[in-house]
Design an enzyme around this catalytic site. Structure first.
Site, mmCIF file in Angstrom:
data_model
loop_
_atom_site.group_PDB
_atom_site.id
_atom_site.type_symbol
_atom_site.label_atom_id
_atom_site.label_comp_id
_atom_site.label_asym_id
_atom_site.label_seq_id
_atom_site.Cartn_x
_atom_site.Cartn_y
_atom_site.Cartn_z
ATOM 1 N N ASP A 258 0.817 -1.207 0.000
ATOM 2 C CA ASP A 258 0.000 0.000 0.000
ATOM 3 C C ASP A 258 0.855 1.264 0.000
ATOM 4 O O ASP A 258 1.791 1.396 0.795
ATOM 5 C CB ASP A 258 -0.907 -0.010 1.237
ATOM 6 N N ALA A 259 0.524 2.191 -0.889
ATOM 7 C CA ALA A 259 1.064 3.565 -0.900
ATOM 8 C C ALA A 259 2.551 3.624 -0.559
ATOM 9 O O ALA A 259 2.961 4.243 0.423
ATOM 10 C CB ALA A 259 0.257 4.440 0.058
ATOM 11 N N GLU A 295 1.658 -0.143 -4.866
ATOM 12 C CA GLU A 295 0.766 0.969 -5.170
ATOM 13 C C GLU A 295 1.605 2.230 -5.015
ATOM 14 O O GLU A 295 2.025 2.578 -3.913
ATOM 15 C CB GLU A 295 -0.427 1.035 -4.219
ATOM 16 N N ASP A 391 -10.281 2.124 -3.956
ATOM 17 C CA ASP A 391 -9.994 3.552 -3.786
ATOM 18 C C ASP A 391 -10.870 4.410 -4.682
ATOM 19 O O ASP A 391 -11.475 5.392 -4.238
ATOM 20 C CB ASP A 391 -8.525 3.840 -4.109
#
Length: 588
Positions: A258-259, A295, A391
């Site tokens: 994630d991110a 991501e 998202d």
């Protein structure tokens, strides 16, 4: 760089890294056992403790003078929630049946993203097992689970969890997770787990009481994880051991990170590269593909460039530019970060070159953004794309899907772009039958102040997108969660059944036509007519023809057969293809 092959000291089942503690006691069963420091901030019990091999044990740590036991930073179970004591779990006790499983490579694969709590009415891993045949029927190769680690409350997206090693009890706990992976492998499906290492949730994060797990500064979601300051070696080891846990103890086939742009790491070797090194070694040992997908908001191919060419060596990264270009082309929505994608040529550029922002000016960011993809050397499958995901749906004001604004032909065009395009396609739960259920942002914080802060934060997020804050659902309201659950009956008739059949046809074509999985950028060419809003994607000998305009289109083509068409169909006669408004087709 760090020697990741060096043997690590064997630790006892109740040893814990707590350099910040002045005094530490182990609360185990009904006993309290003093602990003493050993090396590098690690503590170990000074007296006898139960043997977890003889049965699961509840335990926690009394840090300094606190009266309530704190969970283990490496807890495998939190049966009483994130504020309760931990419980031991022995993953090696599970009887696996996947000895012959050789994995699924990402190249050529289809990913399916799901949220365990809303995928089925029951919202459990065991219930999700019963839907795997459906996923196989639409050509899915890899099932991607949104985060499952422990969070406070009864339901949550999972991105503000705190116990990275524990599978949340509402989903069934660690044994249910093992059953799910084992069942997926039996069905020929790999499993990708979504993991969050860039921050910790606001409730139940006791790590700072133990040691320097966090550092000064914040990202969008919380305090920064200490990846490069004093004590960071053990923090990095915690993350790398968590990676190994999913891939080794739980037989998972890959991780979605994630991110990663929110990982602040100025070390000589970035955590992502160190992760890639360890996972590659584990993959070689297990003799099956193990995949790392980032991501990333950076549009930087360095993420997926092999280490020998100077990159981090991850396998793939998300391309939000693809989603934005498809969304704007179909919905004509141009607010906020969609503004730069208004011309149909933006979609053409993404298909041919991977990113739209590859050093160009981003009006949403107010600066130049991105780095060009070396299309001569990078395979297209390294970019994971979608027309919907958690998202892009859930971060809308009301969590509405494109289903709400597109007709059946346009939904078919979205499927054609995603499944017949050059990149690795990812589907979001329910899109394959044009699900009408929203996917809204939901939480269940028991703390009223956190619930209020979450609701206010959501409204502030939408200011730049121009959405009406009055319509934003309360994340804490139980119905926000329940209305986000899929309605599987929609797939049985009407539009749902027809869209589902289109997805199944495209899945079959991906398996039979090699052009649809050809990883060469050079094998894709896009022609665009901005005035007529027609897009032609040439994929080798195949043609994806889309009429996104409001008038019928007559197109001269060299293909002789309509392999699949959207709801209105397609007429092909004498080298002339006729498409109704909004319609599309794949020709061969």
């Amino acid at each position: 760089m760090t020697d990741t092959t060096a043997p690590r000291l064997a630790r006892g089942p109740f040893d814990v890294w707590a350099p910040a503690a002045r005094r530490l006691r182990l609360s185990v069963g009904s006993a309290t056992v003093d602990m003493h420091q050993t090396d590098g901030g690690w503590w170990t019990p000074s007296g006898p403790t139960p043997d977890p091999a003889a049965g699961d044990v509840d335990y926690g740590y009394l840090v300094d003078d606190v009266e309530a036991p704190r969970p283990d930073p490496r807890s495998r179970r939190q049966p009483d929630g994130v504020h309760g004591r931990s419980r031991t779990h022995r993953p090696e006790s599970f009887a696996w049946s996947d000895e012959t499983w050789t994995g699924r490579q990402l190249a050529g694969a289809v990913i399916y993203e799901l949220h365990v709590g809303t995928f089925t009415p029951e919202g459990t891993l065991d219930a999700a097992l019963g839907r795997l045949d459906h996923l196989r029927s639409i050509g899915v190769d890899l099932v991607e689970l949104m985060p499952v680690n422990s969070f406070n409350g009864t339901h949550n997206w999972g991105y503000d969890g705190v116990a990275w090693f524990a599978v949340d009890e509402t989903y069934g706990g660690p044994e249910a997770y093992q059953r799910f992976v084992d069942g997926a492998h039996a069905a020929g499906l790999g499993v990708i787990q979504d993991v969050v290492y860039n921050h910790l949730g606001p409730s139940g994060n006791y790590l700072p009481e133990f040691g320097p797990y966090l550092k000064q500064g914040r990202n969008t979601w919380g305090d920064l994880v200490n990846l490069d300051g004093e004590g960071s070696a053990e923090v990095r080891r915690l993350i790398l051991d968590n990676v190994r846990m999913w891939l080794d103890d739980y037989h998972v086939d890959g991780l979605r990170l994630d991110a990663v742009h929110a990982l602040h790491d100025d070390s000589a070797t970035h955590l992502l590269e160190e992760m890639a090194v360890e996972v590659a070694a584990l993959s070689a040992h297990q003799r099956r593909p193990l995949t790392l997908i980032a991501e990333s908001d950076l549009n930087d191919p360095r993420m997926v460039t092999p280490r020998e060419a100077g990159g981090y060596g991850l396998d793939a990264q998300w391309s939000d530019d693809f989603h934005h270009a498809v969304h704007v082309a179909l919905t004509r929505e141009t607010a906020g970060y969609y503004a730069d994608f208004e011309p149909l040529g933006a979609l053409a550029k993404v298909i041919e070159r991977g990113f739209f922002h590859d050093g160009t000016f981003s009006s949403f960011r107010g600066r130049d953004h991105g780095v060009p993809v070396d299309t001569a050397t990078m395979p297209t499958w390294r970019l994971v794309v979608c027309n919907q995901n958690h998202d892009q749906i859930g971060n809308r004001a009301i969590g509405d899907r494109i289903t709400d604004v597109l007709d059946e032909d346009q939904l078919g065009c979205a499927a054609l772009l995603t499944l017949a395009g050059p990149f690795t396609p990812m589907l979001f739960q329910g899109e394959e039958w044009a699900a009408s259920t929203p996917f809204q942002f939901f939480t269940s914080h028991p703390e009223p102040e956190l619930g209020l802060a979450t609701a206010e934060g959501r409204i502030a997020e939408f200011e730049r997108m121009g959405w009406d804050p009055a319509v934003v659902p309360d994340p804490q309201a139980p119905e926000t969660f329940t209305r986000s659950k899929l309605d599987w009956t929609e797939a049985e008739s009407g539009r749902g059944a027809r869209v589902l059949e289109l997805y199944r046809t495209l899945a079959a074509l991906r398996r039979t036509r090699p052009e649809l999985t050809d990883p060469a950028f050079s094998r894709n060419r896009v022609d665009v007519d901005e005035d007529a809003r027609v897009l032609l994607l040439h994929r080798g000998a195949l043609l994806v023809a889309l009429n996104l305009g409001e008038a019928p289109a007559r197109l001269e083509v060299t293909q002789s057969e309509v392999l699949v068409a959207t709801a209105s169909g397609a007429e092909l006669d004498g080298g002339v293809l006729v498409l109704a408004p909004h319609a599309g087709a794949l020709l061969g």
